[in-house]
Design a protein around this motif. Sequence first.
Motif, PDB file in Angstrom:
ATOM      1  N   HIS A  51       0.852  -1.192   0.000  1.00  0.00           N
ATOM      2  CA  HIS A  51       0.000   0.000   0.000  1.00  0.00           C
ATOM      3  C   HIS A  51       0.885   1.239   0.000  1.00  0.00           C
ATOM      4  N   VAL A  58       0.607   4.397   0.681  1.00  0.00           N
ATOM      5  CA  VAL A  58       0.657   5.302   1.822  1.00  0.00           C
ATOM      6  C   VAL A  58       1.109   4.565   3.077  1.00  0.00           C
ATOM      7  N   ARG A 118      -9.077  -2.667  -3.514  1.00  0.00           N
ATOM      8  CA  ARG A 118      -9.291  -3.284  -2.207  1.00  0.00           C
ATOM      9  C   ARG A 118      -8.067  -3.049  -1.335  1.00  0.00           C
ATOM     10  N   GLU A 119      -8.274  -3.030  -0.053  1.00  0.00           N
ATOM     11  CA  GLU A 119      -7.179  -2.764   0.884  1.00  0.00           C
ATOM     12  C   GLU A 119      -7.154  -3.819   1.979  1.00  0.00           C
ATOM     13  N   ALA A 179      -5.115  -5.127  12.681  1.00  0.00           N
ATOM     14  CA  ALA A 179      -4.098  -4.173  12.212  1.00  0.00           C
ATOM     15  C   ALA A 179      -4.737  -2.815  12.003  1.00  0.00           C
ATOM     16  N   ILE A 180      -3.958  -1.763  12.125  1.00  0.00           N
ATOM     17  CA  ILE A 180      -4.481  -0.421  11.919  1.00  0.00           C
ATOM     18  C   ILE A 180      -4.373  -0.035  10.445  1.00  0.00           C
ATOM     19  N   PRO A 222      -3.694  -0.827   6.277  1.00  0.00           N
ATOM     20  CA  PRO A 222      -3.844  -1.910   5.301  1.00  0.00           C
ATOM     21  C   PRO A 222      -2.487  -2.527   4.953  1.00  0.00           C
ATOM     22  N   VAL A 256      -2.550  -2.989  -1.302  1.00  0.00           N
ATOM     23  CA  VAL A 256      -3.676  -2.519  -2.100  1.00  0.00           C
ATOM     24  C   VAL A 256      -3.801  -3.449  -3.296  1.00  0.00           C
TER      25      VAL A 256
END
Lengths: 230, 230
Positions: B153, B155, B208-209, B215-216, B218, B221
């Motif tokens: 992911h 970010v 989708r993530e 978990a906080i 993702p 992705v």
Amino acid sequence: MNGPPDALEAQIIRSWNINAKPWARAVQAASILSRTLATDRAIVDAVRSVSPGRVFDIGCGEGWLARALCALGVEVTGVDAVPELVAEAVRGGGGRYQVADYLAIAERRLECGPFDAAVCNFSLLGKESVNGLLSAIPHYLDAAGHLIVQTLHPVAACGEHAYRDGWRAGTWAGFGAEFSDPAPWYFRTLASWVSMLRQCGFEILECREPTAPDAIAPASVVFICKELTR
Amino acid sequence: MNGPPDALEAQIIRSWNINAKPWARAVQAASILSRTLATDRAIVDAVRSVSPGRVFDIGCGEGWLARALCALGVEVTGVDAVPELVAEAVRGGGGRYQVADYLAIAERRLECGPFDAAVCNFSLLGKESVNGLLSAIPHYLDAAGHLIVQTLHPVAACGEHAYRDGWRAGTWAGFGAEFSDPAPWYFRTLASWVSMLRQCGFEILECREPTAPDAIAPASVVFICKELTR
């Protein structure tokens, strides 16, 4: 953040009514750093990238974006649910403005348009109200019109919360003492934004992530969308 | 992370050749937690969501995904640039496999297909090599075929670095002592992924993530894409 959904949606409007004056002053004094450093220019650039003649500015607030677009030769109609902000926008000029809430737009009761593009600049704060609004936007657009949305970046703005959709408590941290009663807002993951935009009839052409100079995380995300062929 | 781009791309292949054996063992022992908790299932579910009969598994590694899809009745052709991983995949069965690097695919020199879908599961690591590869994928697909990409992911995996495209040093942190010479990888922002996919001829249908339980952030992705109409 709990509460009946309708009550949370109503709190959003109430909060903006309460904070309309200091908000208009803060925007006009360019005192909101993330805006002046990154996101103001990002939304203007994004709208320009689709070269629209007529723009529907949804949640126009005190009208700065309408004025900025008007200065570039774009014809703007701005709507906002908060009468005091619309009065401020009218005073500032730059577009035609009217008071209307998202339900009126969702129910296709607004008499305006068709537009080449609709823009929602940090103005999609609720849950059902946003779904209803976005689904109705094609009604106000020319065929193959554009929708441009700027919102908090889902991942960067997630903070300490779990990364999933849900209502979050608002905050005016970093704003002055004249602000009060922050509005709750509905957090959506990136996946949910992409899915909602598509379900509401839009294809994502481009996604931008405005980042302030020297910042590590993006300040926001901008979705540039086009109506799916009807 | 500096160096001539070609040298960095070559380092990726060299690293995977060096680490092929411990990698195959780690995958087969299900010892990579993020995979077993979130991302393995996510890629299988994403592929299933487009109901393909024939799948092109690009960067198939030791073949676990091909075997998983085969068990669901999908016909899979897997390719990988690392001979030792392909040998492991052949031993494990579940698909047809061949050794090929991304340049061979990009130059349309591979004789296989057409497929209903192509899948790249954590296998898009380079810069120009990835652009070339994705641009060529429509050549191997049926009209209106699907492309499914799972990647870190942008970010969530950005870490302490500035959020912008660039080569990053790799790491085997969390892996065993038998791993060495981690490969560099090319970081892309979300905006860059979306833009690259579109420029290579794909429309993003869904994103989708996958997130591990509790978990906080993702873990990855997943982009589910369809060829733009030719």
